[in-house]
Scaffold this motif. Structure first.
Motif, PDB file in Angstrom:
ATOM      1  N   ALA A 234       0.821  -1.206   0.000  1.00 36.81           N
ATOM      2  CA  ALA A 234       0.000   0.000   0.000  1.00 36.81           C
ATOM      3  C   ALA A 234       0.854   1.255   0.000  1.00 36.81           C
ATOM      4  O   ALA A 234       2.067   1.202   0.222  1.00 36.81           O
ATOM      5  CB  ALA A 234      -0.917   0.000   1.228  1.00 36.81           C
ATOM      6  N   VAL A 235       0.211   2.371  -0.287  1.00 35.12           N
ATOM      7  CA  VAL A 235       0.831   3.670  -0.060  1.00 35.12           C
ATOM      8  C   VAL A 235      -0.139   4.507   0.772  1.00 35.12           C
ATOM      9  O   VAL A 235      -1.340   4.264   0.776  1.00 35.12           O
ATOM     10  CB  VAL A 235       1.175   4.423  -1.371  1.00 35.12           C
ATOM     11  N   GLY A 236       0.405   5.490   1.482  1.00 30.35           N
ATOM     12  CA  GLY A 236      -0.412   6.331   2.356  1.00 30.35           C
ATOM     13  C   GLY A 236      -0.965   7.524   1.609  1.00 30.35           C
ATOM     14  O   GLY A 236      -0.384   7.986   0.635  1.00 30.35           O
ATOM     15  N   ARG A 237      -2.110   8.001   2.068  1.00 28.87           N
ATOM     16  CA  ARG A 237      -2.724   9.210   1.524  1.00 28.87           C
ATOM     17  C   ARG A 237      -3.232  10.047   2.690  1.00 28.87           C
ATOM     18  O   ARG A 237      -3.731   9.499   3.665  1.00 28.87           O
ATOM     19  CB  ARG A 237      -3.932   8.854   0.664  1.00 28.87           C
ATOM     20  N   LEU A 238      -3.156  11.349   2.563  1.00 28.24           N
ATOM     21  CA  LEU A 238      -3.716  12.231   3.588  1.00 28.24           C
ATOM     22  C   LEU A 238      -5.149  12.585   3.235  1.00 28.24           C
ATOM     23  O   LEU A 238      -5.531  12.595   2.076  1.00 28.24           O
ATOM     24  CB  LEU A 238      -2.888  13.511   3.690  1.00 28.24           C
ATOM     25  N   ARG A 247      -6.879  11.266   9.693  1.00 30.83           N
ATOM     26  CA  ARG A 247      -6.295  12.169   8.695  1.00 30.83           C
ATOM     27  C   ARG A 247      -5.472  11.442   7.641  1.00 30.83           C
ATOM     28  O   ARG A 247      -4.798  12.077   6.830  1.00 30.83           O
ATOM     29  CB  ARG A 247      -5.474  13.246   9.388  1.00 30.83           C
ATOM     30  N   ALA A 248      -5.465  10.110   7.661  1.00 28.63           N
ATOM     31  CA  ALA A 248      -4.696   9.365   6.663  1.00 28.63           C
ATOM     32  C   ALA A 248      -5.416   8.066   6.346  1.00 28.63           C
ATOM     33  O   ALA A 248      -6.237   7.583   7.116  1.00 28.63           O
ATOM     34  CB  ALA A 248      -3.290   9.073   7.187  1.00 28.63           C
ATOM     35  N   ARG A 249      -5.120   7.521   5.183  1.00 31.23           N
ATOM     36  CA  ARG A 249      -5.629   6.207   4.838  1.00 31.23           C
ATOM     37  C   ARG A 249      -4.585   5.507   3.988  1.00 31.23           C
ATOM     38  O   ARG A 249      -3.659   6.131   3.469  1.00 31.23           O
ATOM     39  CB  ARG A 249      -6.952   6.307   4.081  1.00 31.23           C
ATOM     40  N   LEU A 250      -4.723   4.185   3.861  1.00 34.10           N
ATOM     41  CA  LEU A 250      -3.844   3.431   2.983  1.00 34.10           C
ATOM     42  C   LEU A 250      -4.623   3.040   1.738  1.00 34.10           C
ATOM     43  O   LEU A 250      -5.794   2.681   1.833  1.00 34.10           O
ATOM     44  CB  LEU A 250      -3.326   2.168   3.680  1.00 34.10           C
ATOM     45  N   TRP A 253      -1.382  -0.589  -3.445  1.00 35.03           N
ATOM     46  CA  TRP A 253      -0.398  -0.153  -4.439  1.00 35.03           C
ATOM     47  C   TRP A 253      -0.963  -0.256  -5.850  1.00 35.03           C
ATOM     48  O   TRP A 253      -0.841   0.677  -6.653  1.00 35.03           O
ATOM     49  CB  TRP A 253       0.862  -1.005  -4.296  1.00 35.03           C
ATOM     50  N   ARG A 256      -3.290   2.643  -6.784  1.00 37.82           N
ATOM     51  CA  ARG A 256      -2.972   3.966  -6.254  1.00 37.82           C
ATOM     52  C   ARG A 256      -3.281   5.080  -7.243  1.00 37.82           C
ATOM     53  O   ARG A 256      -3.609   6.193  -6.852  1.00 37.82           O
ATOM     54  CB  ARG A 256      -1.510   4.035  -5.833  1.00 37.82           C
ATOM     55  N   ALA A 261      -3.634  11.103  -4.887  1.00 42.48           N
ATOM     56  CA  ALA A 261      -3.552  12.064  -3.792  1.00 42.48           C
ATOM     57  C   ALA A 261      -4.123  13.382  -4.272  1.00 42.48           C
ATOM     58  O   ALA A 261      -3.692  13.908  -5.280  1.00 42.48           O
ATOM     59  CB  ALA A 261      -2.098  12.226  -3.366  1.00 42.48           C
TER      60      ALA A 261
ATOM     61  N   VAL B  90       0.932   7.803   9.106  1.00 39.43           N
ATOM     62  CA  VAL B  90       1.096   8.361   7.758  1.00 39.43           C
ATOM     63  C   VAL B  90       1.192   9.890   7.819  1.00 39.43           C
ATOM     64  O   VAL B  90       1.992  10.506   7.105  1.00 39.43           O
ATOM     65  CB  VAL B  90      -0.068   7.908   6.855  1.00 39.43           C
ATOM     66  N   LEU B 105       4.296   0.758   1.603  1.00 38.88           N
ATOM     67  CA  LEU B 105       4.148   0.175   2.933  1.00 38.88           C
ATOM     68  C   LEU B 105       3.671  -1.267   2.808  1.00 38.88           C
ATOM     69  O   LEU B 105       2.741  -1.566   2.063  1.00 38.88           O
ATOM     70  CB  LEU B 105       3.133   0.989   3.748  1.00 38.88           C
TER      71      LEU B 105
END
Lengths: 372, 223
Positions: A234-238, A247-250, A253, A256, A261, B90, B105
């Motif tokens: 995964a990657v993080g997103r605000l 304030r964040a989610r995964l 990948w 994405r 974002a 995050v 991640l």
């Protein structure tokens, strides 16, 4: 997406034995460089330049393409007049196809119109023979038909590579990672195994290197995705919210780019200021007590029943609290009887130098974050 | 301590990060505040860098430091991954300066964390691992060798257990002092720490660096 102008010289894609093609192509690159110093060779016979700067200066992509064409037609080279096809589009992949489609007149694909331009092209244009075979067996012959496939099927059945190509066909990404025209080795170099063709590819320049690094990363992640469940990478997103967890989610990948974002979320009222906790925990039970050993409470006024003296995390040893901030009460969805949430957050610093973000909710204390 | 390098090749950190004609090939960029604690001022490719909290009190700063080591690399287009840190904040990562699109991640690799890391060093510029328990020396050595071969930096967040093989660089975060919070007023504004960096087998003298970890913006900063 970076808009690029590509000049493709079909006669110069393959080297002549005396190196004349290379010298001629150097002349072509020089002409394009006169419009912008950012111009560079992608491979022999293909030259690219970002249009952002020069198009603003010369009055748009169409005008720029026309001026480059005129300049090329006036250039005398070792091979006489050079045939150069010009394409402008979002990203190298589409720009090269645009140049391939161009005759004497340049082909300019408007910004954001890549999907429409790509639709009639055969799936082989992706230069992924295995994927093209598979798509043909599924009855999908054009990039337009490929783009029409539902995303969730693509992710599941065609893997990361397939999903990347799908995004490309839908016009949602501009580059194929690692995409470059594969140089057909000159018969002489192929026979001798001379590495000079490889050396020329290395001139791809900075975006070529970046694309190569991304392709390498994607290959490694492709292997990894077979080892783990689909959402295991995964990657993080605000996003907007009050607490650090909200304030964040995964995002997986593989998906994405379908969940890009956005611009940074606007600050919400009731947000804690930076720094945010380095670790965000999911409701780890804790105890916060005052000097008499009684559990701390937060009254309706938002004030604690007494100063916090000790903290225990998940039933662990008591840690003396040396400093604290808050509580900050949060009353969310107060308009809904069923969904209303009332919480109060505090920051606690313990004697060993650790700090925690704790929250009072449902008559209990929870650790929401650790500043570790 | 077995070194799986061919005879005659000096694998000490100072040799590895000696400035060469092309330093970018050897070092990944670091946030300016972190430069002084690493020989050469960059994250050495192909080397193991272990990060732990100081033994006394044993708390705080190691997670922030380990992820901060990746921040500048992600921001300049390198690809990084973190394996086995399910609770990574995050928002804090973004505040540290991490480009979230360049940090992959793998939160829950389970028992296959090392296998996952081995795949990742194939394609990533830096991989952060957080071993969930004791690591056997054999597999650790093989992973380190693979990272060295692929020129990937291996950052070990030693939360639960130390790395069994001596890392090329050990960063130890000392006890922190928090600023900003009082007795019910203010809010946390930064933590002052001392980080001790030491090389393998005392190959280099320990270096002590004072640091805000994090500062009020969330990023590490020089005092």
């Amino acid at each position: 997406m970076e808009r690029l102008l590509v000049v493709l010289c079909p006669e110069l894609l393959e080297e002549q034995e005396d190196g004349r093609a290379a010298r001629t192509f150097a002349g072509v690159v020089e002409v394009v460089e006169s419009f912008s110093p950012a111009a560079g060779a992608v491979r022999p016979g293909v030259c690219a330049v970002p249009t952002r700067g020069p198009s603003r200066y010369f009055g748009g992509d169409v005008r720029l393409a026309g001026l480059v064409r005129t300049a090329l037609s006036r250039t005398d080279t070792a091979l006489g007049r050079v045939e150069g096809h010009i394409g402008v589009a979002d990203g190298l992949f589409v720009a090269v196809l645009a140049a391939r489609a161009a005759g004497d007149e340049p082909v300019v694909v408007p910004a954001g119109a890549s999907a429409r331009f790509l639709a009639p092209w055969p799936v082989e244009a992706l230069e992924r023979p295995e994927l093209a075979d598979l798509l043909r067996r599924l009855g999908i012959r054009t990039l337009g038909a490929f783009a029409a496939l539902p995303t969730r099927h693509v992710l599941g059945r065609l893997g990361t590579q397939g999903s990347v190509c799908h995004e490309l066909a839908r016009g949602m990404r501009s580059e194929l990672p690692g995409y470059r025209l594969v140089p057909r080795p000159h018969p002489a170099t192929a026979a001798t195994g001379d590495g000079s063709a490889g050396a020329q590819v290395r001139q791809a320049g900075f975006w070529g290197e970046a694309a190569e690094a991304e392709a390498r990363a994607e290959r490694a992640l492709g292997h990894l995705e077979q080892l783990l469940p689909p959402d295991g990478v995964a990657v993080g997103r605000l996003q907007g919210g009050r607490g650090p967890a909200e304030r964040a989610r995964l995002v997986p990948w593989g998906g994405r780019r379908l969940d890009p974002a956005g611009p940074g979320p606007e600050p919400w009222p009731g947000q804690l200021p930076a720094p945010a906790p380095a670790s965000v925990l999911a409701r780890v039970p804790a105890s916060v007590v005052d000097g008499r050993g009684a559990e701390l409470e937060v009254g309706p006024s938002g004030l604690p029943s007494a100063p916090p003296e000790q903290l225990s995390v998940r039933g662990g040893p008591w840690q003396p609290v040396t400093a604290w901030a808050g509580p900050w009460p949060v009353d969310e969805r107060w308009w809904s009887r069923r969904k209303r949430r009332r919480r109060a957050r505090m920051q606690l610093v313990t004697s060993c130098g650790m700090a925690y973000l704790v929250v009072r909710e449902d008559a209990g204390w929870w650790v929401e974050g650790a500043y570790d | 301590m077995a070194l799986s390098a061919p005879a005659g090749i000096d694998v000490t950190l100072s040799a590895r990060v000696r400035p060469t004609s092309d330093r970018r090939d050897q070092l990944l960029p670091l946030l300016p505040a972190l430069g002084p604690m690493v020989p050469g001022g960059g994250l050495p490719r192909g080397a193991v860098v272990a990060v732990r909290a100081g033994s006394e009190g044993g708390a705080g700063g190691a997670t922030t430091l380990a992820f901060s080591l990746l921040a500048e690399a992600t921001a300049t287009g390198s690809w990084c991954a973190a394996v086995g840190v399910p609770d990574a904040g995050v928002l804090a990562l973004a505040e540290m300066g991490v480009d979230l699109d360049h940090l992959v991640l793998v939160p829950h690799p389970g028992a296959r964390w090392m296998e996952a890391a081995a795949y990742l060093v194939e394609g990533m510029d830096a991989v952060l691992v957080c071993p969930p328990g004791p690591v056997r020396p054999g597999p650790a050595r093989r992973l380190a060798a693979r990272a060295r071969e692929r020129r990937a930096a291996l950052v070990v967040l030693a939360r639960h257990s130390p790395w069994p093989e001596g890392p090329e660089l050990q960063l130890t975060v000392g006890r922190g002092r928090w600023m900003g919070a009082g007795r019910g007023h203010g809010h946390l504004q930064g933590r002052r720490v001392e980080v001790v960096s030491s090389g393998r087998r005392g190959a280099s003298r320990p270096v002590r660096t004072e640091l805000w970890l994090p500062s009020g913006s969330g990023a590490p900063a020089a005092p």
